[in-house]
Design a protein around this motif. Structure first.
Motif, short mmCIF file in Angstrom:
data_model
loop_
_atom_site.label_atom_id
_atom_site.label_comp_id
_atom_site.label_asym_id
_atom_site.label_seq_id
_atom_site.Cartn_x
_atom_site.Cartn_y
_atom_site.Cartn_z
N THR A 163 0.85 -1.19 0.00
CA THR A 163 0.00 0.00 0.00
C THR A 163 0.89 1.24 0.00
N ASP A 164 0.38 2.34 -0.52
CA ASP A 164 1.12 3.60 -0.53
C ASP A 164 1.14 4.24 0.86
N SER B 281 3.33 1.92 5.28
CA SER B 281 2.85 1.03 4.22
C SER B 281 2.75 -0.38 4.77
#
Length: 233
Positions: A57-58, A218
């Protein structure tokens, strides 16, 4: 003509054969003795290797993740299986099982950043020492052909060992990957098949629950395909 002595010898041999069959693991039920002598459990150990496909994930700072990367894993698996698929079946063919693994794993993802050497689209490689714990359910345990098919669920505890490259810059944000050290608790689900000769093929999905670091909020998820060779203890 068969003499009386020969008749007695033939009857004695037949009686001995029937008695031996009735006392064997697979003959007791037909002989009316009751429960087979076969054990109700079996334990296995063996090497396990695999390939990992990781996503990320960012972080809150902005876009960093580009696409999944390919890594690898290797270690040892210890498993137990309990019960019998039928009264005459050997132990370790029942519906339930459990296991744990000790393994090294490399997760790799492609980023939008530039590393300290100026390389664009830098890969973020994180190595872990990982301990998956899980239970197995064998839905077709009564089938001779599909007795080794299983579903699994559990949790994996992973500790970061190293991270490369040393730093990544993306969208004017500096990430020091040396800070990416910590533990992650990852629920896992999967399915697999173990052949009668001990070869095990497994597909498993890990769900990351912890941020990589304070400066990189993240989480990583990974899909793993693996092959093991299990030996009965």
């Amino acid at each position: 003509m068969i003499t009386m002595k020969k008749k007695l010898l033939i009857c004695a041999a037949m009686l001995c054969g029937f008695t031996a069959y009735a006392q064997s693991d697979f003959g007791e039920e037909e002989a009316g003795v009751g429960v087979p002598k076969a054990k109700k459990f079996a334990f296995f150990i063996g090497p396990k290797v695999g390939a990992t496909f990781t996503t990320m994930t960012d972080p809150k700072q902005g876009a960093l993740y580009d696409s999944f990367g390919i890594g690898y894993s290797g270690g040892v698996a210890v498993q137990g299986r309990f019960g019998n698929s039928s009264p005459q079946s050997p132990g370790g063919t029942g519906i339930f099982g459990a296991g744990l693994e000790l393994k090294y794993k490399l997760n790799s993802v492609k980023t939008l950043g530039v590393d300290e050497k100026g390389k664009e689209s830098a890969k973020l490689n994180l190595s872990y020492f990982e301990v998956p714990l899980y239970v197995h359910i064998y839905p077709a345990y009564k089938s001779k052909a599909l007795n080794g098919l299983y579903l699994e669920a559990g949790v994996s505890v992973a500790g970061t060992m190293s991270a490369k490259p040393e730093s990544i810059i993306a969208n004017e944000v500096y990430y020091k990957t040396g800070d990416l050290k910590g533990f992650d608790v990852r629920p896992l689900v999967g399915l697999g098949f173990t052949t009668s000769c001990g070869f095990d093929v497994n597909a498993r999905y890990y769900i990351g629950t912890s941020d990589l670091a304070k400066n990189m909020a993240s989480k990583q998820n990974s899909f793993e395909l693996s092959l093991a060779w299990m030996f009965k203890l």
